[in-house]
Design a protein around this motif. Structure first.
Motif, PDB file in Angstrom:
ATOM      1  N   GLY A  20      -0.776  -8.832  -4.867  1.00  0.00           N
ATOM      2  CA  GLY A  20      -1.445 -10.131  -4.903  1.00  0.00           C
ATOM      3  C   GLY A  20      -2.801 -10.213  -4.249  1.00  0.00           C
ATOM      4  O   GLY A  20      -3.386 -11.303  -4.174  1.00  0.00           O
ATOM      5  N   VAL A  21      -3.343  -9.101  -3.748  1.00  0.00           N
ATOM      6  CA  VAL A  21      -4.705  -9.133  -3.226  1.00  0.00           C
ATOM      7  C   VAL A  21      -5.667  -9.305  -4.405  1.00  0.00           C
ATOM      8  O   VAL A  21      -5.522  -8.654  -5.443  1.00  0.00           O
ATOM      9  CB  VAL A  21      -5.033  -7.827  -2.465  1.00  0.00           C
ATOM     10  CG1 VAL A  21      -6.481  -7.821  -1.996  1.00  0.00           C
ATOM     11  CG2 VAL A  21      -4.099  -7.668  -1.268  1.00  0.00           C
ATOM     12  N   HIS A  22      -6.646 -10.187  -4.254  1.00  0.00           N
ATOM     13  CA  HIS A  22      -7.595 -10.396  -5.338  1.00  0.00           C
ATOM     14  C   HIS A  22      -8.615  -9.259  -5.368  1.00  0.00           C
ATOM     15  O   HIS A  22      -9.079  -8.792  -4.325  1.00  0.00           O
ATOM     16  CB  HIS A  22      -8.322 -11.739  -5.164  1.00  0.00           C
ATOM     17  CG  HIS A  22      -9.069 -12.156  -6.389  1.00  0.00           C
ATOM     18  ND1 HIS A  22     -10.327 -11.679  -6.692  1.00  0.00           N
ATOM     19  CD2 HIS A  22      -8.730 -13.002  -7.404  1.00  0.00           C
ATOM     20  CE1 HIS A  22     -10.732 -12.208  -7.824  1.00  0.00           C
ATOM     21  NE2 HIS A  22      -9.772 -13.012  -8.283  1.00  0.00           N
ATOM     22  N   TYR A  23      -8.974  -8.830  -6.583  1.00  0.00           N
ATOM     23  CA  TYR A  23      -9.867  -7.680  -6.748  1.00  0.00           C
ATOM     24  C   TYR A  23     -11.200  -7.884  -6.044  1.00  0.00           C
ATOM     25  O   TYR A  23     -11.704  -6.986  -5.356  1.00  0.00           O
ATOM     26  CB  TYR A  23     -10.098  -7.418  -8.240  1.00  0.00           C
ATOM     27  CG  TYR A  23     -11.057  -6.273  -8.513  1.00  0.00           C
ATOM     28  CD1 TYR A  23     -10.622  -4.957  -8.453  1.00  0.00           C
ATOM     29  CD2 TYR A  23     -12.398  -6.522  -8.815  1.00  0.00           C
ATOM     30  CE1 TYR A  23     -11.491  -3.905  -8.686  1.00  0.00           C
ATOM     31  CE2 TYR A  23     -13.274  -5.477  -9.045  1.00  0.00           C
ATOM     32  CZ  TYR A  23     -12.814  -4.169  -8.985  1.00  0.00           C
ATOM     33  OH  TYR A  23     -13.693  -3.133  -9.211  1.00  0.00           O
ATOM     34  N   HIS A  24     -11.789  -9.067  -6.181  1.00  0.00           N
ATOM     35  CA  HIS A  24     -13.093  -9.322  -5.547  1.00  0.00           C
ATOM     36  C   HIS A  24     -12.984  -9.175  -4.033  1.00  0.00           C
ATOM     37  O   HIS A  24     -13.851  -8.560  -3.393  1.00  0.00           O
ATOM     38  CB  HIS A  24     -13.590 -10.721  -5.908  1.00  0.00           C
ATOM     39  CG  HIS A  24     -14.859 -11.093  -5.200  1.00  0.00           C
ATOM     40  ND1 HIS A  24     -14.868 -11.694  -3.947  1.00  0.00           N
ATOM     41  CD2 HIS A  24     -16.164 -10.950  -5.548  1.00  0.00           C
ATOM     42  CE1 HIS A  24     -16.112 -11.896  -3.566  1.00  0.00           C
ATOM     43  NE2 HIS A  24     -16.914 -11.455  -4.522  1.00  0.00           N
ATOM     44  N   GLY A  38     -12.515  -1.980  12.695  1.00  0.00           N
ATOM     45  CA  GLY A  38     -12.824  -3.313  12.191  1.00  0.00           C
ATOM     46  C   GLY A  38     -11.873  -3.797  11.110  1.00  0.00           C
ATOM     47  O   GLY A  38     -12.033  -4.921  10.598  1.00  0.00           O
ATOM     48  N   TRP A  39     -10.908  -2.977  10.774  1.00  0.00           N
ATOM     49  CA  TRP A  39      -9.996  -3.290   9.657  1.00  0.00           C
ATOM     50  C   TRP A  39      -9.260  -4.607   9.861  1.00  0.00           C
ATOM     51  O   TRP A  39      -9.306  -5.503   9.014  1.00  0.00           O
ATOM     52  CB  TRP A  39      -8.995  -2.149   9.496  1.00  0.00           C
ATOM     53  CG  TRP A  39      -7.939  -2.374   8.460  1.00  0.00           C
ATOM     54  CD1 TRP A  39      -6.780  -3.078   8.599  1.00  0.00           C
ATOM     55  CD2 TRP A  39      -7.945  -1.870   7.113  1.00  0.00           C
ATOM     56  NE1 TRP A  39      -6.040  -3.048   7.437  1.00  0.00           N
ATOM     57  CE2 TRP A  39      -6.736  -2.318   6.511  1.00  0.00           C
ATOM     58  CE3 TRP A  39      -8.826  -1.098   6.371  1.00  0.00           C
ATOM     59  CZ2 TRP A  39      -6.403  -2.000   5.200  1.00  0.00           C
ATOM     60  CZ3 TRP A  39      -8.495  -0.779   5.056  1.00  0.00           C
ATOM     61  CH2 TRP A  39      -7.301  -1.238   4.477  1.00  0.00           C
ATOM     62  N   CYS A  40      -8.547  -4.738  10.956  1.00  0.00           N
ATOM     63  CA  CYS A  40      -7.687  -5.906  11.165  1.00  0.00           C
ATOM     64  C   CYS A  40      -8.493  -7.195  11.165  1.00  0.00           C
ATOM     65  O   CYS A  40      -8.120  -8.170  10.502  1.00  0.00           O
ATOM     66  CB  CYS A  40      -6.921  -5.750  12.472  1.00  0.00           C
ATOM     67  SG  CYS A  40      -5.672  -7.043  12.754  1.00  0.00           S
ATOM     68  N   ASP A  41      -9.615  -7.202  11.879  1.00  0.00           N
ATOM     69  CA  ASP A  41     -10.426  -8.421  11.966  1.00  0.00           C
ATOM     70  C   ASP A  41     -10.938  -8.839  10.598  1.00  0.00           C
ATOM     71  O   ASP A  41     -10.958 -10.034  10.258  1.00  0.00           O
ATOM     72  CB  ASP A  41     -11.595  -8.208  12.920  1.00  0.00           C
ATOM     73  CG  ASP A  41     -11.150  -8.097  14.379  1.00  0.00           C
ATOM     74  OD1 ASP A  41     -10.033  -8.543  14.692  1.00  0.00           O
ATOM     75  OD2 ASP A  41     -11.929  -7.571  15.194  1.00  0.00           O
ATOM     76  N   ALA A  42     -11.355  -7.865   9.788  1.00  0.00           N
ATOM     77  CA  ALA A  42     -11.909  -8.186   8.471  1.00  0.00           C
ATOM     78  C   ALA A  42     -10.847  -8.788   7.552  1.00  0.00           C
ATOM     79  O   ALA A  42     -11.096  -9.779   6.843  1.00  0.00           O
ATOM     80  CB  ALA A  42     -12.521  -6.934   7.839  1.00  0.00           C
ATOM     81  N   ALA A  47      -8.079 -13.642   5.254  1.00  0.00           N
ATOM     82  CA  ALA A  47      -6.912 -14.532   5.263  1.00  0.00           C
ATOM     83  C   ALA A  47      -7.317 -15.958   5.619  1.00  0.00           C
ATOM     84  O   ALA A  47      -6.819 -16.930   5.033  1.00  0.00           O
ATOM     85  CB  ALA A  47      -5.873 -14.015   6.264  1.00  0.00           C
ATOM     86  N   THR A  48      -8.236 -16.083   6.556  1.00  0.00           N
ATOM     87  CA  THR A  48      -8.697 -17.416   6.981  1.00  0.00           C
ATOM     88  C   THR A  48      -9.329 -18.172   5.819  1.00  0.00           C
ATOM     89  O   THR A  48      -9.128 -19.389   5.661  1.00  0.00           O
ATOM     90  CB  THR A  48      -9.698 -17.287   8.135  1.00  0.00           C
ATOM     91  OG1 THR A  48      -9.030 -16.710   9.271  1.00  0.00           O
ATOM     92  CG2 THR A  48     -10.270 -18.638   8.531  1.00  0.00           C
ATOM     93  N   ALA A  49     -10.080 -17.461   4.993  1.00  0.00           N
ATOM     94  CA  ALA A  49     -10.721 -18.107   3.842  1.00  0.00           C
ATOM     95  C   ALA A  49      -9.679 -18.680   2.887  1.00  0.00           C
ATOM     96  O   ALA A  49      -9.816 -19.808   2.388  1.00  0.00           O
ATOM     97  CB  ALA A  49     -11.626 -17.102   3.123  1.00  0.00           C
ATOM     98  N   HIS A  50      -8.629 -17.930   2.632  1.00  0.00           N
ATOM     99  CA  HIS A  50      -7.590 -18.429   1.723  1.00  0.00           C
ATOM    100  C   HIS A  50      -6.732 -19.502   2.386  1.00  0.00           C
ATOM    101  O   HIS A  50      -6.282 -20.436   1.714  1.00  0.00           O
ATOM    102  CB  HIS A  50      -6.730 -17.263   1.230  1.00  0.00           C
ATOM    103  CG  HIS A  50      -7.443 -16.397   0.248  1.00  0.00           C
ATOM    104  ND1 HIS A  50      -7.649 -16.768  -1.057  1.00  0.00           N
ATOM    105  CD2 HIS A  50      -8.045 -15.184   0.394  1.00  0.00           C
ATOM    106  CE1 HIS A  50      -8.330 -15.822  -1.691  1.00  0.00           C
ATOM    107  NE2 HIS A  50      -8.584 -14.851  -0.822  1.00  0.00           N
ATOM    108  N   LEU A  75      -0.274 -12.579   2.811  1.00  0.00           N
ATOM    109  CA  LEU A  75      -0.325 -11.193   2.345  1.00  0.00           C
ATOM    110  C   LEU A  75      -1.485 -10.442   2.988  1.00  0.00           C
ATOM    111  O   LEU A  75      -1.346  -9.268   3.364  1.00  0.00           O
ATOM    112  CB  LEU A  75      -0.460 -11.168   0.818  1.00  0.00           C
ATOM    113  CG  LEU A  75      -0.499  -9.786   0.174  1.00  0.00           C
ATOM    114  CD1 LEU A  75       0.849  -9.074   0.331  1.00  0.00           C
ATOM    115  CD2 LEU A  75      -0.879  -9.890  -1.301  1.00  0.00           C
ATOM    116  N   TYR A  76      -2.630 -11.097   3.143  1.00  0.00           N
ATOM    117  CA  TYR A  76      -3.779 -10.440   3.766  1.00  0.00           C
ATOM    118  C   TYR A  76      -3.485 -10.131   5.237  1.00  0.00           C
ATOM    119  O   TYR A  76      -3.907  -9.098   5.757  1.00  0.00           O
ATOM    120  CB  TYR A  76      -5.023 -11.312   3.637  1.00  0.00           C
ATOM    121  CG  TYR A  76      -5.608 -11.368   2.237  1.00  0.00           C
ATOM    122  CD1 TYR A  76      -4.850 -11.034   1.120  1.00  0.00           C
ATOM    123  CD2 TYR A  76      -6.914 -11.782   2.024  1.00  0.00           C
ATOM    124  CE1 TYR A  76      -5.380 -11.093  -0.167  1.00  0.00           C
ATOM    125  CE2 TYR A  76      -7.458 -11.838   0.743  1.00  0.00           C
ATOM    126  CZ  TYR A  76      -6.678 -11.502  -0.343  1.00  0.00           C
ATOM    127  OH  TYR A  76      -7.214 -11.556  -1.609  1.00  0.00           O
TER     128      TYR A  76
END
Length: 351
Positions: A20-24, A38-42, A47-50, A75-76
């Motif tokens: 379910g992750v969006h391609y963009h 920086g993986w987790c923060d990004a 996730a915050t945007a969704h 999911l993010y």
């Protein structure tokens, strides 16, 4: 030359998109994360945007949009905590808890809704989500569980396919998984908690307890076979990625070895091999009498390829195999084929 982060996303892209992750979003993360630290923060920012979309939709009364957006945000968070977080345990825990909170908010907004439930097991409560297909009286039920890094929240796409076919789902976290990890580490006889889940749905009035199947993902595919061999209430089983044994643990990629050790709360590979010695289908595969589907990639870097034929030769019931020589673990590259096929298999054999 691609960075380690880019290589990691490239190696998991099919799984992430299928879940379910969006391609963009995924391509933006691939380009935007400069270093593994920086993986987790990004991912949490994504996730915050969704989550913002979902909260706004709740206020507007757009329940379906809200449910989808909040479930994607969860999911993010799942992927945020799943990679490169071993040296950031606080971030990992925060992402896991936020995933749980977001999905709990999303669950009643989805169609059909999911009901949070708790499965009694050895003095603890294994958390899960029960989902009933619309307009079905006492439907059959598929019990969904993962392996070392799959949880109840990232099983939503599989649940979607099953309820469309009239099959209820119960997805849960067992010992060593997701929400349960912090209360009980992974146990060698994980199939015991699968039987506890069957007890749970059998005790209620919503499910036809004579029509229960299991779908185990990744290392959960092994436990699906264990459950099918040991619990005759299992009427159909899917091993979505099959490890016949883990006697090859020393040859597994280090990241996979670490997941075995972490899930079991163990310090070395030798300790993990001794602890999970019973993770072996010798003496169990011959007891599988129900229909069984195995989904297996020909290029799976984790499990020995002979496991499929060992099970096929020993199982008493019908064994159906979906496999492609160019696929990796769980055949995520062919998820557009395998996921509907698994749902069809359950619907057929639980009807």
């Amino acid at each position: 030359m691609a960075s380690y982060v880019q290589e990691t996303i490239d190696g998991s892209v099919h799984r992430m998109l299928s879940d379910g992750v969006h391609y963009h979003d995924l391509m933006a993360l691939r380009q935007g994360i400069a270093e593994p630290d920086g993986w987790c923060d990004a991912w949490m920012e994504a996730a915050t945007a969704h989550e913002a979309v979902g909260r706004k939709a709740v206020e507007a009364g757009a329940r379906l949009t809200a449910g989808d957006a909040l479930a994607r945000a969860a999911l993010y968070c799942h992927f945020a905590q799943g990679y490169f977080t071993d040296k950031f345990p606080d971030k990992k825990l925060a992402a896991e808890k936020r995933k749980q909170d977001l999905f709990r908010t999303a669950a009643p907004l989805l169609s059909p809704p999911l009901e949070r439930v708790e499965i009694p097991f050895r003095g603890e409560l294994a958390p899960g989500y029960l989902r009933l297909p619309a307009g079905k009286d006492r439907p059959p039920c598929a019990i969904l569980f993962g392996g070392l890094d799959s949880t109840k929240e990232d099983s939503l796409s599989m649940s979607d396919l099953l309820v469309k076919r009239g099959v209820a789902t119960l997805a849960f976290d067992g010992p060593g998984q997701g929400e349960m990890f912090y209360r009980m580490k992974l146990i060698p006889d994980f199939e015991a908690v699968v039987s506890a889940a069957i007890d749970f749905v059998s005790a209620g009035r919503d499910i036809d307890a004579t029509r229960v199947g299991v779908i185990g993902r990744s290392t959960g595919g092994h436990w699906a076979c264990q459950a099918a061999g040991k619990d005759k209430r299992v009427k159909a089983a899917v091993a979505w990625g099959l490890a016949y044994h883990v006697r090859n643990m020393r040859d597994m990629p280090p990241v996979v070895q670490n997941r075995w050790m972490r899930a079991g709360g163990l310090g070395t590979v030798d300790e993990a091999m001794a602890y999970f010695k019973g993770y072996d289908l010798d003496g169990v595969a011959s007891r599988i009498a129900c229909p069984l589907m195995i989904v297996q990639g020909g290029r799976d870097p984790i499990v020995p390829p002979e496991g499929v034929e060992l099970v096929r030769r020993q199982a008493q019931g019908r064994v159906e195999v979906l496999s492609w020589p160019d696929c990796g673990h769980c055949c995520h590259e062919r998820s557009h084929i395998t996921k509907p096929a698994m749902a069809d298999f359950m619907a057929l054999h639980l009807r």
